[in-house]
Design an enzyme around this catalytic site. Structure first.
Site, PDB file in Angstrom:
ATOM      1  N   LYS A 223      38.170  18.439 100.080  1.00  0.00           N
ATOM      2  CA  LYS A 223      39.531  18.497  99.529  1.00  0.00           C
ATOM      3  C   LYS A 223      40.255  19.712 100.106  1.00  0.00           C
ATOM      4  CE  LYS A 223      41.855  18.536  94.982  1.00  0.00           C
ATOM      5  NZ  LYS A 223      41.625  18.529  93.522  1.00  0.00           N
TER       6      LYS A 223
ATOM      7  N   SER B  69      43.621  14.695  90.807  1.00  0.00           N
ATOM      8  CA  SER B  69      44.313  15.142  91.986  1.00  0.00           C
ATOM      9  C   SER B  69      43.520  14.945  93.276  1.00  0.00           C
ATOM     10  CB  SER B  69      44.651  16.628  91.854  1.00  0.00           C
ATOM     11  OG  SER B  69      43.455  17.390  91.820  1.00  0.00           O
TER      12      SER B  69
ATOM     13  N   SER C  56      40.154  15.863  87.683  1.00  0.00           N
ATOM     14  CA  SER C  56      40.588  15.553  89.048  1.00  0.00           C
ATOM     15  C   SER C  56      39.492  15.030  89.973  1.00  0.00           C
ATOM     16  CB  SER C  56      41.211  16.783  89.701  1.00  0.00           C
ATOM     17  OG  SER C  56      42.478  17.027  89.186  1.00  0.00           O
TER      18      SER C  56
END
Lengths: 90, 480
Positions: free
Chosen positions: B77, B152, B176
């Site tokens: 990420k 997210s 997330s």
């Protein structure tokens, strides 16, 4: 209120955005006011989640970065110092 | 054609000479190219990944000892520092930022010979539940491209879902990792707060943030956790507890004590199909001899408000470092003085949702409102923490849905922040209490979309959590 908060947060909003953030804030604040329904007398606030206390190390100089690395991401510098807009005025 | 099923299987194929690391990487590079419209990757390290793969192939031929993650192809990420690579948190404000060190978690993956193939799209500063708040555009759910992948860590979820890497890393502040894993039909693990060092993870809410893992199966998640977890000189909140060998001790035959909340399963916002599926699983487990009991839980309506007060407060403080001076985007506008300069830079650099959260956080921390909002939320956090502790005195696990509904349509939730926040109702609990939780992909909805079962365990009880998850995936294999 919006202007004061925006100043504290170092943000700015134009007129249109101001209306929008105002209504968003109102809705978010009334949403979190749900917490007022709970009786919290005698409850201590939770401040730390970690069980670790006083994690200490020897006072040795290590893990620092070089000047070159520290300046690498600064958008404006002179190779020695980071440059900022003029702060002190005549 | 290369087909990935597990790291163990991959390692066996490497040893038997059926595949090379370079072939595996080439396969993923091709898949990434083919699925570019999903927008999962912000950047792909094509040359570097191939180069590393060739080196590893040579090492193996020389019969040198192999790292635990030898040749494992991982996506990360865009919130994790990776030395000499760009890092933006999907925000304009970090435009052009290059990490000058690697996160501890990344360092440990590399030490075990993992191959990092690229950095993955996410909501800006990990704030969002749909991956629509990214400066690099939205990510599409590979199972239905009209739907969001969740957020997210949406890019990280889609990268594993669509077979663009073997495993990936995300970060989980309020769900997330687990929520996008649920919506994409894969495994998503959030460890205990402090199990993995946060050094090098861009901070959103420091008392909530934890690095998490996406995988197709439990043993792979266990192996990554084992490699990344543990004490670290650079994070004083990380736990000093020894790390268990999760991946080699996953089998267990035990009758478990499982708690569930009727308040959660009968919640009006929960899709009845999800409720029914979960109740069916609980009933089946009861019949198999596990002790499955309802527990009264009257805090459900309060945890999302408490979560938003505390995380926005921490975010407003954490994000004050983005000033346009030390790094990242700097306004080209000539300003009168520093304060104006900060305001110009930050207003253009941060996206809408981030600004919204900074404003709420500034409000709850401001003089005159601090006690009524921030301290109050900290007290609610304490109540929840104690309640959860009591439950785990009597039970091994809490079973919850991961999300109230399957993946939304793109654009569906963008206008109303509250309805988006409420989608976090089942996931924020683990972050408020600091406990580990996992989303296990067990179900398929009548719409064809997947959803998962969320399992929570006591603090630092990742081993039990992984064991029961492994068992669930074996016992309830998804009908294809």
């Amino acid at each position: 209120m919006v202007e004061k908060l925006a100043h504290l947060a170092r943000l700015k909003f134009n007129e249109e955005e101001k209306q929008e953030i105002k209504s968003d804030l109102q809705r978010m604040i009334s949403f979190v006011e749900k917490l007022n329904e709970l009786n919290l007398d005698g409850v201590e606030p939770l401040l730390h989640l970690s069980d670790e206390v006083n994690v200490l190390r020897e006072d040795e100089i290590k893990g620092s970065v070089s000047r070159e690395e520290a300046l690498k991401n600064a958008p404006l510098h002179d190779g020695e110092f980071i440059k900022v807009p003029k702060v002190i005025k005549k | 054609m290369f087909e990935f099923s597990s790291i163990e299987q991959y390692h066996q194929s490497l040893q038997e000479g059926n595949i090379t690391c370079a072939e595996a990487v080439a396969h993923y590079l091709e898949q990434i190219k083919k699925t570019g419209r999903l927008n999962a990757f912000i950047e792909v390290y094509e040359e570097e990944a191939l180069q590393k793969a060739r080196e590893l192939d040579n090492q193996r031929r020389q019969a040198r000892p192999l790292g635990k993650l030898h040749g494992v192809v991982i996506g990360i990420k865009d919130v994790l520092c990776h030395k000499d690579h760009l890092l933006t948190a999907s925000s304009k404000i970090l435009e052009g930022f290059t990490s000058i060190y690697s996160a501890t978690a990344i360092e440990r993956l590399l030490t075990e010979d993992a191959i990092i193939i690229g950095r993955l799209n996410c909501d800006e500063f990990a704030m969002g539940s749909t991956n629509e708040n990214s400066a690099y555009g939205k990510v599409l759910n590979a199972l239905d491209e009209t739907r969001i992948p969740g957020g997210s860590s949406g890019g990280s979820a889609v990268a594993v879902q669509a077979g663009l890497c073997m495993v990936s890393l995300g970060s989980d502040t309020g769900g997330s990792v687990r929520q996008p894993a649920d919506l994409c039909g894969i495994v998503g693990l959030k460890p205990t707060y402090g199990r993995i060092s946060r050094y090098g993870l861009i901070a959103y809410a420091s008392s909530f943030d934890q690095i998490g893992i996406f995988s197709k199966n439990i043993p792979d998640a266990a192996l990554l956790l084992e490699v990344m977890a543990g004490a670290d000189d650079f994070d004083s909140t990380v736990s000093e507890r020894p790390v268990e060998q999760y991946s080699s001790s996953l089998t267990e035959n035990k009758k478990y004590r499982i708690a569930f909340f009727n308040e959660a399963l009968d919640h009006p916002s929960l899709d009845p199909e999800i409720s029914k599926a979960m109740k069916g699983t609980l009933e089946d487990l009861r019949q198999k001899g596990h002790n499955v009991q309802p527990v009264e839980f009257d805090l459900l309506e309060y945890i999302v408000p408490a979560y938003y007060v505390l995380t926005t407060a921490e975010a407003s403080s954490n994000l004050s470092r983005y000033d346009g001076i030390k790094y990242g985007y700097r306004t080209p506008v000539a300003t009168d003085g520093l304060t104006e300069f900060y305001k110009e830079t930050r207003s253009k650099g941060f996206g809408k949702e981030v600004r919204r959260r900074i404003m709420l956080g500034t409000f709850v921390l401001s003089s005159g409102y601090y006690d009524a909002y921030f301290t109050r939320a900290q007290k609610v956090r304490k109540l929840l923490y104690e309640k959860i502790k009591l439950i785990f005195n009597q039970f091994d696990f809490i079973f919850l849905p991961t999300t109230p509904a399957i993946a939304f349509r793109i654009g569906e939730k963008m206008t109303d922040p509250i309805s988006m926040y409420l989608a976090d109702i089942y996931t924020v609990m683990a972050n408020l209490a600091g406990i580990p939780a996992i989303s296990v992909p067990l179900y398929t909805h009548s719409s064809g979309m997947p959803f998962g079962l969320q399992v929570l365990s006591g603090r630092f009880n990742e081993l039990s959590l992984l064991r029961v998850s492994n068992k669930l995936m074996e016992q309830y294999p998804k009908q294809k």
